[in-house]
Design a protein around this motif. Structure first.
Motif, PDB file in Angstrom:
ATOM      1  N   ALA A  38      15.063   7.506  43.235  1.00  0.00           N
ATOM      2  CA  ALA A  38      15.715   7.397  44.751  1.00  0.00           C
ATOM      3  C   ALA A  38      16.248   8.483  45.224  1.00  0.00           C
ATOM      4  O   ALA A  38      15.920   8.808  46.472  1.00  0.00           O
ATOM      5  CB  ALA A  38      16.703   5.964  44.970  1.00  0.00           C
ATOM      6  N   TYR A  39      17.158   9.388  44.785  1.00  0.00           N
ATOM      7  CA  TYR A  39      17.721  10.553  45.044  1.00  0.00           C
ATOM      8  C   TYR A  39      16.345  11.456  45.236  1.00  0.00           C
ATOM      9  O   TYR A  39      16.545  12.291  46.245  1.00  0.00           O
ATOM     10  CB  TYR A  39      18.629  11.110  44.140  1.00  0.00           C
ATOM     11  CG  TYR A  39      19.874  10.642  44.328  1.00  0.00           C
ATOM     12  CD1 TYR A  39      20.589  10.876  45.395  1.00  0.00           C
ATOM     13  CD2 TYR A  39      20.396   9.880  43.150  1.00  0.00           C
ATOM     14  CE1 TYR A  39      21.910  10.415  45.678  1.00  0.00           C
ATOM     15  CE2 TYR A  39      21.677   9.362  43.429  1.00  0.00           C
ATOM     16  CZ  TYR A  39      22.572   9.562  44.790  1.00  0.00           C
ATOM     17  OH  TYR A  39      23.790   9.081  44.802  1.00  0.00           O
ATOM     18  N   ALA A  41      13.264  10.940  46.283  1.00  0.00           N
ATOM     19  CA  ALA A  41      12.798  10.204  47.406  1.00  0.00           C
ATOM     20  C   ALA A  41      13.526  10.864  48.733  1.00  0.00           C
ATOM     21  O   ALA A  41      13.016  11.060  49.756  1.00  0.00           O
ATOM     22  CB  ALA A  41      12.350   8.797  47.494  1.00  0.00           C
ATOM     23  N   MET A  42      14.637  10.769  48.769  1.00  0.00           N
ATOM     24  CA  MET A  42      15.684  11.176  49.800  1.00  0.00           C
ATOM     25  C   MET A  42      15.649  12.457  49.884  1.00  0.00           C
ATOM     26  O   MET A  42      15.466  13.113  51.038  1.00  0.00           O
ATOM     27  CB  MET A  42      17.075  10.791  49.604  1.00  0.00           C
ATOM     28  CG  MET A  42      17.220   9.306  49.689  1.00  0.00           C
ATOM     29  SD  MET A  42      19.087   8.665  49.709  1.00  0.00           S
ATOM     30  CE  MET A  42      19.536   9.490  48.286  1.00  0.00           C
ATOM     31  N   GLU A  43      15.529  13.449  49.002  1.00  0.00           N
ATOM     32  CA  GLU A  43      15.543  14.703  48.950  1.00  0.00           C
ATOM     33  C   GLU A  43      14.245  15.403  49.746  1.00  0.00           C
ATOM     34  O   GLU A  43      14.160  15.971  50.602  1.00  0.00           O
ATOM     35  CB  GLU A  43      15.617  15.560  47.613  1.00  0.00           C
ATOM     36  CG  GLU A  43      16.013  16.892  47.893  1.00  0.00           C
ATOM     37  CD  GLU A  43      14.442  17.925  47.787  1.00  0.00           C
ATOM     38  OE1 GLU A  43      14.689  18.691  48.287  1.00  0.00           O
ATOM     39  OE2 GLU A  43      13.689  17.452  47.279  1.00  0.00           O
ATOM     40  N   HIS A  45      12.204  13.565  51.634  1.00  0.00           N
ATOM     41  CA  HIS A  45      12.119  12.948  53.158  1.00  0.00           C
ATOM     42  C   HIS A  45      12.963  14.135  53.961  1.00  0.00           C
ATOM     43  O   HIS A  45      12.651  14.327  54.828  1.00  0.00           O
ATOM     44  CB  HIS A  45      12.924  11.699  52.991  1.00  0.00           C
ATOM     45  CG  HIS A  45      12.961  11.052  54.451  1.00  0.00           C
ATOM     46  ND1 HIS A  45      12.032  10.623  55.380  1.00  0.00           N
ATOM     47  CD2 HIS A  45      14.413  11.111  55.255  1.00  0.00           C
ATOM     48  CE1 HIS A  45      12.643  10.362  56.690  1.00  0.00           C
ATOM     49  NE2 HIS A  45      14.112  10.766  56.442  1.00  0.00           N
ATOM     50  N   PHE A  46      14.263  14.382  53.304  1.00  0.00           N
ATOM     51  CA  PHE A  46      15.010  15.176  54.156  1.00  0.00           C
ATOM     52  C   PHE A  46      14.527  16.477  54.374  1.00  0.00           C
ATOM     53  O   PHE A  46      14.907  17.568  55.217  1.00  0.00           O
ATOM     54  CB  PHE A  46      16.356  15.181  53.885  1.00  0.00           C
ATOM     55  CG  PHE A  46      17.085  13.912  54.210  1.00  0.00           C
ATOM     56  CD1 PHE A  46      17.234  13.284  55.500  1.00  0.00           C
ATOM     57  CD2 PHE A  46      17.758  13.069  53.174  1.00  0.00           C
ATOM     58  CE1 PHE A  46      17.812  12.303  55.903  1.00  0.00           C
ATOM     59  CE2 PHE A  46      18.282  11.780  53.496  1.00  0.00           C
ATOM     60  CZ  PHE A  46      18.248  11.377  54.848  1.00  0.00           C
ATOM     61  N   PHE A  53       7.542  12.269  49.409  1.00  0.00           N
ATOM     62  CA  PHE A  53       8.395  11.043  49.587  1.00  0.00           C
ATOM     63  C   PHE A  53       7.744   9.895  49.529  1.00  0.00           C
ATOM     64  O   PHE A  53       8.343   9.010  48.651  1.00  0.00           O
ATOM     65  CB  PHE A  53       8.813  11.201  51.154  1.00  0.00           C
ATOM     66  CG  PHE A  53       9.645   9.821  51.785  1.00  0.00           C
ATOM     67  CD1 PHE A  53      10.811   9.727  51.342  1.00  0.00           C
ATOM     68  CD2 PHE A  53       8.966   9.056  52.546  1.00  0.00           C
ATOM     69  CE1 PHE A  53      11.482   8.346  51.707  1.00  0.00           C
ATOM     70  CE2 PHE A  53       9.462   7.992  52.917  1.00  0.00           C
ATOM     71  CZ  PHE A  53      10.639   7.568  52.662  1.00  0.00           C
ATOM     72  N   TRP A  56       7.765   9.294  45.521  1.00  0.00           N
ATOM     73  CA  TRP A  56       8.711   8.803  45.144  1.00  0.00           C
ATOM     74  C   TRP A  56       9.101   7.274  45.381  1.00  0.00           C
ATOM     75  O   TRP A  56       9.753   6.518  44.707  1.00  0.00           O
ATOM     76  CB  TRP A  56      10.022   9.816  45.484  1.00  0.00           C
ATOM     77  CG  TRP A  56       9.789  10.953  44.458  1.00  0.00           C
ATOM     78  CD1 TRP A  56       9.587  12.278  45.014  1.00  0.00           C
ATOM     79  CD2 TRP A  56      10.041  11.076  43.024  1.00  0.00           C
ATOM     80  NE1 TRP A  56       9.667  12.867  44.082  1.00  0.00           N
ATOM     81  CE2 TRP A  56       9.681  12.474  42.752  1.00  0.00           C
ATOM     82  CE3 TRP A  56      10.531  10.176  42.065  1.00  0.00           C
ATOM     83  CZ2 TRP A  56       9.922  13.121  41.452  1.00  0.00           C
ATOM     84  CZ3 TRP A  56      10.232  10.642  40.944  1.00  0.00           C
ATOM     85  CH2 TRP A  56      10.146  12.029  40.588  1.00  0.00           C
ATOM     86  N   CYS A  57       8.731   7.054  46.656  1.00  0.00           N
ATOM     87  CA  CYS A  57       8.692   5.522  47.068  1.00  0.00           C
ATOM     88  C   CYS A  57       7.961   4.768  46.215  1.00  0.00           C
ATOM     89  O   CYS A  57       8.381   3.885  45.866  1.00  0.00           O
ATOM     90  CB  CYS A  57       8.267   5.362  48.532  1.00  0.00           C
ATOM     91  SG  CYS A  57       9.878   6.134  49.822  1.00  0.00           S
TER      92      CYS A  57
END
Length: 68
Positions: A38-39, A41-43, A45-46, A53, A56-57
């Motif tokens: 999840a982290y 994916a967030m990294e 994305h941002f 992204f 990772w999703c």
């Protein structure tokens, strides 16, 4: 940064299978593997890496499917 033959940046999503990423995450992070995904994916994305992204999703979805 690694590049493809046409000069495009090589992305993690270009060569990683989500199922293999789940196994690797479990080996690296043990019981925290799903949180690590999840982290990641967030990294991605941002950082604006949409393809990574999405990868990772998908990895996170595989976790939920296989282990819940």
């Amino acid at each position: 940064m690694l590049r493809t033959d046409n000069g495009a940046a090589l992305r993690l999503s270009d060569f990683v299978d989500p199922n293999d990423a789940v196994i690797a995450a479990i080996e690296l992070y043990g019981p925290e593997a799903q949180t690590a995904a999840a982290y990641c994916a967030m990294e991605a994305h941002f950082a604006g890496r949409l393809a990574d992204f999405r990868l990772w999703c998908e990895v996170f979805r595989v976790f939920k499917t296989r282990f819940h």
